[in-house]
Design an enzyme around this catalytic site. Structure first.
Site, PDB file in Angstrom:
ATOM      1  NE  ARG A   1      50.453  44.787   4.064  1.00  0.00           N
ATOM      2  CZ  ARG A   1      49.470  45.634   4.397  1.00  0.00           C
ATOM      3  NH1 ARG A   1      49.208  46.691   3.629  1.00  0.00           N
ATOM      4  NH2 ARG A   1      48.755  45.451   5.474  1.00  0.00           N
TER       5      ARG A   1
ATOM      6  CG  ASP B   1      45.443  47.677  10.230  1.00  0.00           C
ATOM      7  OD1 ASP B   1      44.900  48.814  10.247  1.00  0.00           O
ATOM      8  OD2 ASP B   1      45.472  46.972   9.206  1.00  0.00           O
TER       9      ASP B   1
END
Length: 552
Positions: free
Chosen positions: A162, A444
């Site tokens: 990613r 996150d």
């Protein structure tokens, strides 16, 4: 580099000289220069298109709907994405949010029974120069089987790479006098050093694409894939990408996104918190879109999130693409006999069973101890490698369904929790970390974005708290910040940590009090002078015993 090739790279971070030399060869720099200079203008156009679309919604007061110009794509029942490669067909449980700069965690994941690893340079990663070079180099080592006692790349969990999203830039590389787009820096280095090897081992190259907002952005990625495959001598269709649908506008263009990537698609993914934050981003100043306390009232059972998940699964399976669910952020307590262990496992099981029964082909967990229980859950409730046969013809989703904000209020605990998560995330970034742990969960940038989005929105609309007669205001948030900081400061072990936490609190307040909503917390932090100036001191810090960046 001199001559007609204008590319500048900052010197290596302290301690990473060898890794730097491996990544930045003459050939890789020439490749990066050509990749970035070829697509730089189109990256800019995509970002301006976002601004134009948002301005159009603002000026017109309209709400998004399914596109009239592309109805021919949605109404054509014949097209399909290319079948996904064998290694992607059975991915019930992946590890999510794993920043590969953390060598110890990365090696543990490679040795785990997970079917895939989300190798994360985005939500779960703080993109310091150190972390990007260390992380990309660790991927190169894994792909070329240079880690001792780790399965061969063809046998290890499949790597789902990613890169950063379009909103991020790489400050340490200049191409033709401009900072490089972060995703092209990450993607280019990963493909140049790993693409062919992954393809030869039938293990990639596979990517996650974050924060896509329109089919035009998917079209750009498709062009980048085609160009890269031709440059590196790979067959067209070698690269496969899963697009994270984590933006409210992208939810109206899911079929078009699949269509644009149909030769390179591995499917779509649900990202609940980024998706919820995008509702505030696009419409948060409108009273009708006041999002209630996320911990109490925002979950997959609400109409707008359930509709989005059901539509994503239906869209994918109609076109032969895989639909994956979100990540469980829970951490499983160590003692398997404890009440808390049973409670967390029951909670995760209940949440993931909703996704399995809806028809997802897989999902992510953060805690490695949840891998096997969740794989067992899949075996109990499904047959075969995936659920592509679940066409979900029962689903009909309207624009109103996707835009129906859940009812509910704001709690004092929810407000304080959002403040704490926002401050702690900024604090983590200032220490070079992309995730942190709080009250039994991993947090996150996605959870930080929804947290600070809600605080910004609640100050804007000053709703009353459920607990008492107070309304949310700048003064209340400032007062509660002091209370939250008493709790958080008790976790600090040094004056330096306390000072960093105070800086994070100041930055959080600045962000939630801004007149205009900062689009992404990561953009704000990545462009902020505090983050930039602190990088040099972090890079000079000693490495910890595991070979990844020190927490301080």
């Amino acid at each position: 580099m001199s001559g007609s090739v204008n590319i500048e790279v900052s010197p290596p971070p302290s301690g990473l000289e060898a890794e730097y030399e491996t990544l930045f060869t003459t050939d890789s720099l020439l490749f990066l220069h050509e990749l970035i200079s070829t697509f730089d203008e189109e990256v800019n156009q995509c970002l301006w298109l976002r601004v134009a679309k948002k301005a159009n919604l603002e000026l017109s007061g309209h709400l998004p709907g399914f596109l009239e110009d592309t109805i021919h794509i949605r109404s054509d029942p014949t097209w399909r994405v290319l079948p996904v490669p064998p290694r992607l067909q059975r991915r019930h449980v992946d590890i999510g949010d794993l920043a590969p700069c953390n060598s110890q965690c990365f090696v543990k994941a490679l040795n785990s029974p997970a079917q895939g690893i989300q190798v994360d340079f985005d939500d779960g990663n703080c993109p310091t120069y150190y972390n990007q070079i260390k992380g990309i180099h660790n991927v190169v080592k894994a792909v070329h089987n240079q880690f001792p006692d780790v399965p061969h790349i063809s046998q290890a969990p499949v790597l789902m790479l990613r890169p950063r999203a379009w909103n991020m830039v790489e400050h340490n590389m200049m191409v033709e006098g401009k900072e490089a787009p972060g995703p092209l820096f990450d993607f280019g280095l990963l493909m140049f050093h790993c693409g062919k090897r992954l393809f030869e081992n039938e293990s990639g190259p596979f990517f996650y694409l974050s924060k896509i907002e329109s089919f035009m952005e998917a079209r750009l990625w498709n062009k980048i894939f085609v160009w890269t495959q031709q440059k590196l001598g790979l067959p067209i269709g070698s690269i496969k990408a899963t697009v994270l649908i984590e933006n409210i506008l992208a939810a109206f263009e899911m079929e078009e996104i699949l269509y644009e990537l149909r030769d390179h698609s591995a499917g779509l993914n649900c990202g609940v918190w980024d998706y919820s934050a995008s509702v505030v981003n696009k419409f948060g100043h409108r009273q009708a879109f006041l999002l209630p306390d996320r911990r109490k009232y925002v979950n997959i059972d609400t109409t707008f999130l359930r509709s989005y998940m059901d539509l994503l699964i239906q869209t994918c399976h109609r076109r032969g693409a895989l639909a994956t669910g979100g990540m469980s952020a829970f951490l499983l307590p160590q003692d398997p006999l404890s009440e808390s262990h049973r409670t967390v496992l029951a909670t995760v099981t209940r949440q993931k069973l909703i996704e399995i029964k809806a028809g997802v082909d897989g999902f992510m967990v953060y805690d490695l101890n949840l891998i096997e229980p969740m794989q067992t859950l899949f075996k109990l409730h499904t047959e075969g490698d995936n659920q592509l046969h679940q066409l979900r013809n029962d689903v009909t989703v309207t624009p109103e369904d996707l835009l129906s904000v859940p009812l509910g209020g704001i709690t004092l605990d929810g407000l304080k929790y959002n403040i704490a998560v926002g401050v702690l995330f900024i604090n983590a970034w200032l220490s070079g970390e992309g995730v942190f742990f709080y009250r039994g969960c991993v947090e996150d940038s996605a959870t930080a974005d929804i947290s600070r989005s809600q605080v910004w929105q609640w100050i804007r609309h000053h709703p009353q708290l459920e607990d008492d007669s107070r309304v949310v205001s700048r003064q209340l948030v400032t007062d509660l910040m002091k209370e939250v900081m008493v709790e958080l400061s008790s976790l600090c072990h040094s004056l330096r940590e306390t000072q960093r936490l105070l800086t994070a609190a100041d930055m959080f307040l600045e962000m939630v009090l801004k007149r205009d909503f900062p689009e992404f917390i990561t953009t704000y932090l990545n462009e902020d002078h505090t983050f930039l100036s602190s990088q040099s001191t972090r890079q000079a810090a000693a490495l910890d015993k595991h070979g990844h960046h020190s927490n301080l």
